[in-house]
Design a protein around this motif. Structure first.
Motif, short mmCIF file in Angstrom:
data_model
loop_
_atom_site.label_atom_id
_atom_site.label_comp_id
_atom_site.label_asym_id
_atom_site.label_seq_id
_atom_site.Cartn_x
_atom_site.Cartn_y
_atom_site.Cartn_z
N LEU A 86 36.96 41.45 44.65
CA LEU A 86 37.67 40.65 43.63
C LEU A 86 38.43 41.59 42.72
CD1 LEU A 86 36.76 37.87 44.38
CD2 LEU A 86 34.71 39.29 44.35
N SER A 87 39.68 41.30 42.52
CA SER A 87 40.51 42.16 41.68
C SER A 87 41.81 41.44 41.33
CB SER A 87 40.83 43.45 42.44
OG SER A 87 41.94 44.09 41.87
N PRO A 88 42.34 41.66 40.13
CA PRO A 88 43.66 41.09 39.81
C PRO A 88 44.74 41.64 40.75
CG PRO A 88 42.59 41.93 37.82
CD PRO A 88 41.79 42.42 38.99
N GLY A 113 32.44 43.87 41.25
CA GLY A 113 32.55 45.09 40.47
C GLY A 113 32.32 44.83 39.00
N SER A 132 42.25 37.66 44.15
CA SER A 132 42.36 37.49 42.69
C SER A 132 42.24 36.00 42.39
CB SER A 132 43.73 37.99 42.23
OG SER A 132 43.97 37.56 40.89
N ILE A 133 41.62 35.64 41.27
CA ILE A 133 41.62 34.23 40.89
C ILE A 133 42.70 33.94 39.86
CG2 ILE A 133 39.22 33.79 41.55
CD1 ILE A 133 38.71 33.66 38.39
N GLY A 134 43.48 34.93 39.48
CA GLY A 134 44.57 34.67 38.54
C GLY A 134 44.92 35.91 37.74
N TYR A 136 44.75 37.51 34.88
CA TYR A 136 44.09 37.81 33.62
C TYR A 136 42.97 38.77 33.96
CZ TYR A 136 42.06 33.72 35.82
OH TYR A 136 41.60 32.84 36.76
N LEU A 138 39.13 40.05 33.68
CA LEU A 138 37.74 39.67 33.38
C LEU A 138 36.89 40.93 33.30
CD1 LEU A 138 37.63 36.75 35.97
CD2 LEU A 138 37.85 36.53 33.49
N GLY A 140 34.11 41.35 35.09
CA GLY A 140 33.43 41.61 36.36
C GLY A 140 33.86 40.65 37.43
N GLY A 141 33.42 40.90 38.65
CA GLY A 141 33.80 40.06 39.78
C GLY A 141 32.89 38.87 39.99
N PRO A 144 34.86 35.37 39.37
CA PRO A 144 35.74 35.11 40.51
C PRO A 144 34.96 34.75 41.78
CG PRO A 144 36.51 37.04 39.32
CD PRO A 144 35.21 36.63 38.68
N1 4HQ Z 1 38.41 41.55 37.64
N2 4HQ Z 1 40.44 37.92 39.84
C1 4HQ Z 1 36.52 42.80 38.66
C2 4HQ Z 1 39.23 40.44 37.52
C3 4HQ Z 1 39.51 39.53 38.64
C4 4HQ Z 1 40.47 38.50 38.64
C5 4HQ Z 1 38.44 42.51 36.57
C6 4HQ Z 1 37.67 41.88 38.86
C7 4HQ Z 1 37.29 43.43 36.51
C8 4HQ Z 1 35.74 44.81 37.64
N3 4HQ Z 1 38.95 39.51 39.85
N4 4HQ Z 1 36.87 43.92 37.81
N5 4HQ Z 1 41.30 38.15 37.67
O1 4HQ Z 1 39.74 40.21 36.45
O2 4HQ Z 1 39.51 38.54 40.57
#
Ligand code: 4HQ
Length: 245
Positions: A86-88, A113, A132-134, A136, A138, A140-141, A144
């Motif tokens: 999960l990651s932006p 993460g 990614s869920i959007g 912005y 967050l 942690g994962g 998401p």
């Molecule tokens: N993360 N969509 C995990 C997110 C994110 C998102 C930020 C993922 C912090 C550690 N993940 N790291 N938006 O914001 O999936």
């Protein structure tokens, strides 16, 4: 849906997964979700999951080895698993991807993460998808992962009622929902639209379709780019235009 989650905060998942439709789906054996503490796959006595970033800079980076050890323990066969990070920076998750994941025969493994980032080698060597869920940021994962699990689980046959399986395949897929009302017929001076009380199912269907199209064109015109209007829809769209003049 067979699904495993790796996180340093497994407790986050308990409240959400132990209520409502997801709880019932688990009880019925329709979904099988296991949440694992990443620290259980560390080898040092302090159960260390993070370290300083090479090259310097702020924040900590999650070490790769606990993720590798955990995946090796959960499912050592790359062909039988689908690892999701999960990651932006990932591909933006949407309803189409939820539908596709709902028919995935492989075990889904979500890697959550925390801190500044996860060592890049986890993504390169282990991840099948980065989502990614959007747009912005967050902390942690975990959220998401829950969002994706929720959206996917409700599409699995039997998780929701029969009306919903009709809805998933329905022709309103891809546009916004119509407005809903329940009793009382008047509340704080606000009336329920007459047609909904009429008992005329043909008129009600037409009204709902028109209001769904109206909302979509007003609020999310982008959705209509991928959506093919029927001849009846085109008539309703013309009416909507005239209504606004
Ligand atoms: N993360 N969509 C995990 C997110 C994110 C998102 C930020 C993922 C912090 C550690 N993940 N790291 N938006 O914001 O999936």
């Amino acid at each position: 849906m067979k699904c495993d989650v790796l996180t340093i905060f497994p407790e986050i998942f308990n409240a959400y997964l132990s209520e409502g439709m997801l709880k019932r789906a688990s009880q019925k054996g329709l979904i099988d979700i296991h949440v694992h503490n990443l620290r259980d796959y560390t080898k040092d006595k302090h159960r260390t999951v993070d370290d300083y970033p090479y090259g310097g800079g702020s924040g900590m980076v999650m070490k790769p080895d606990p993720f590798f050890a955990a995946i090796e323990a959960l499912n050592p066969e790359p062909l039988n698993r689908r690892v999701i990070t999960l990651s932006p920076a990932g591909k933006q998750f949407n309803q189409e991807m939820a539908l596709e994941l709902s028919t995935e025969p492989r075990q889904l493994i979500f890697l959550c993460g925390r801190y500044e980032a996860v060592d890049e080698r986890v993504r390169i060597a282990l991840a099948d998808d980065e989502l990614s869920i959007g747009d912005y940021v967050l902390t942690g994962g975990e959220l998401p992962s829950l969002v994706i699990i929720d959206a996917v689980a409700r599409l699995i046959p039997g998780v929701l009622g029969d009306e919903h399986s009709a809805e998933i395949e329905s022709f309103s897929w891809g546009i916004l929902d119509y407005p809903h009302y329940t009793r009382p017929p008047e509340f704080e001076g606000l009336k329920v639209p007459e047609v909904l009380l009429s008992g005329n199912h043909k008129d009600i269907e037409r009204w709902r379709r028109k209001e769904a199209l109206r909302r979509t064109v007003l609020r999310r015109p982008d959705l209509l780019e991928k959506f093919s209007l029927t001849e009846e829809d085109k008539k309703l769209m013309n009416e909507i235009k005239e209504d606004s003049q």
